[in-house]
Design an enzyme around this catalytic site. Sequence first.
Site, PDB file in Angstrom:
ATOM      1  N   HIS A   7       3.751   1.942   6.183  1.00 55.30           N
ATOM      2  CA  HIS A   7       3.602   2.709   7.422  1.00 55.30           C
ATOM      3  C   HIS A   7       2.243   3.406   7.428  1.00 55.30           C
ATOM      4  O   HIS A   7       1.395   3.133   6.571  1.00 55.30           O
ATOM      5  CB  HIS A   7       4.763   3.679   7.649  1.00 55.30           C
ATOM      6  CG  HIS A   7       4.887   4.790   6.654  1.00 55.30           C
ATOM      7  ND1 HIS A   7       5.623   4.690   5.504  1.00 55.30           N
ATOM      8  CD2 HIS A   7       4.375   6.056   6.643  1.00 55.30           C
ATOM      9  CE1 HIS A   7       5.570   5.825   4.822  1.00 55.30           C
ATOM     10  NE2 HIS A   7       4.806   6.677   5.504  1.00 55.30           N
ATOM     11  N   HIS A  34       1.077   6.564   7.019  1.00 52.89           N
ATOM     12  CA  HIS A  34       0.673   7.753   6.275  1.00 52.89           C
ATOM     13  C   HIS A  34      -0.306   7.431   5.149  1.00 52.89           C
ATOM     14  O   HIS A  34      -0.382   6.292   4.672  1.00 52.89           O
ATOM     15  CB  HIS A  34       1.901   8.469   5.707  1.00 52.89           C
ATOM     16  CG  HIS A  34       2.676   9.225   6.748  1.00 52.89           C
ATOM     17  ND1 HIS A  34       3.903   9.804   6.510  1.00 52.89           N
ATOM     18  CD2 HIS A  34       2.389   9.502   8.053  1.00 52.89           C
ATOM     19  CE1 HIS A  34       4.343  10.403   7.599  1.00 52.89           C
ATOM     20  NE2 HIS A  34       3.439  10.228   8.561  1.00 52.89           N
ATOM     21  N   ASP A  42      -0.357   8.004   2.031  1.00 52.98           N
ATOM     22  CA  ASP A  42       0.165   7.494   0.767  1.00 52.98           C
ATOM     23  C   ASP A  42       0.570   6.029   0.848  1.00 52.98           C
ATOM     24  O   ASP A  42       1.028   5.455  -0.142  1.00 52.98           O
ATOM     25  CB  ASP A  42       1.358   8.335   0.287  1.00 52.98           C
ATOM     26  CG  ASP A  42       2.483   8.413   1.311  1.00 52.98           C
ATOM     27  OD1 ASP A  42       2.226   8.156   2.492  1.00 52.98           O
ATOM     28  OD2 ASP A  42       3.616   8.748   0.911  1.00 52.98           O
ATOM     29  N   HIS A  86      11.844   8.011   8.497  1.00 47.61           N
ATOM     30  CA  HIS A  86      10.781   8.892   8.015  1.00 47.61           C
ATOM     31  C   HIS A  86       9.636   8.935   9.022  1.00 47.61           C
ATOM     32  O   HIS A  86       9.021   9.984   9.256  1.00 47.61           O
ATOM     33  CB  HIS A  86      10.299   8.402   6.655  1.00 47.61           C
ATOM     34  CG  HIS A  86       9.053   9.057   6.171  1.00 47.61           C
ATOM     35  ND1 HIS A  86       9.027  10.367   5.744  1.00 47.61           N
ATOM     36  CD2 HIS A  86       7.783   8.599   6.044  1.00 47.61           C
ATOM     37  CE1 HIS A  86       7.798  10.688   5.366  1.00 47.61           C
ATOM     38  NE2 HIS A  86       7.024   9.627   5.554  1.00 47.61           N
ATOM     39  N   ASN A 136       8.742  15.362   4.000  1.00 52.13           N
ATOM     40  CA  ASN A 136       7.890  15.468   5.178  1.00 52.13           C
ATOM     41  C   ASN A 136       8.578  14.815   6.387  1.00 52.13           C
ATOM     42  O   ASN A 136       8.677  13.600   6.480  1.00 52.13           O
ATOM     43  CB  ASN A 136       6.549  14.784   4.905  1.00 52.13           C
ATOM     44  CG  ASN A 136       5.613  14.828   6.104  1.00 52.13           C
ATOM     45  OD1 ASN A 136       5.857  15.536   7.075  1.00 52.13           O
ATOM     46  ND2 ASN A 136       4.534  14.072   6.036  1.00 52.13           N
TER      47      ASN A 136
END
Length: 242
Positions: free
Chosen positions: A99, A101, A103, A162, A193
């Site tokens: 995805h 983000h 990380d 998420h 998060n």
Amino acid sequence: MKINSIFKKLFLSCSFLIGSLLLAQEKPLIIEELTPELYVHTTYNTFKGTKYSANGMYLITKKGVVLFDTPWDETQYQPILDSIKKRHNLPVIAVFASHSHEDRSGGFAYYNKLGIPTYATKQTNAILKSNNQATSTKEIKLGKTYKIGGEQFVIEYFGEGHTVDNTVVWFPKYRILNGGCLIKSAEAVDLGNVAEANVNAWPNTIDKLMLQHPIIQKVIPGHDNWRLTQHLENTIRLLNKN
């Protein structure tokens, strides 16, 4: 009794010292074998002042190595390539992100410059572009069985959780699921998060995943201790508590 008390204090002091030394010596990049073909890579960063680990994976094929999710720590973008080359004598030939983000896709700009093909979904690339971040050079075809160098994997999307764009990677030969941040670890105490999460849709997304894969040998969560079991079960518990 006094001697026992002294030994107890010495033991506790030594345990604390050893723990502190191990923490101080923590490597910024850890690579561990799941199978001779599948490995977990772990890097670290901070979120709201607390240090967390981030787990990704890579797959060894006859044509080279496929990396799933880039290191969270930008100082490890090159070291992971060097470590893979040294360990397996193979280059990284593709980088997939689960995805948008940091990380997961934070290393796109770095790997794009090196000419390594990078992959993300259309939805992920749209989010990255809207945030003025590097997008992938190629687009993931969801549900397609990618066949590379004698190995197979499928990038799957079951719905929002998420994030709106969180995907997972299924390795059918090994029945291993790289859950990314859609899956919380067994030791997680909250959902982490949730700034871009859809906590209402998340349970249904997990249900769809489990229906698609009723038998999973190993699940790798996006963060924390992946060696534990019950990651999916704990994710469901946390969602039910929300």
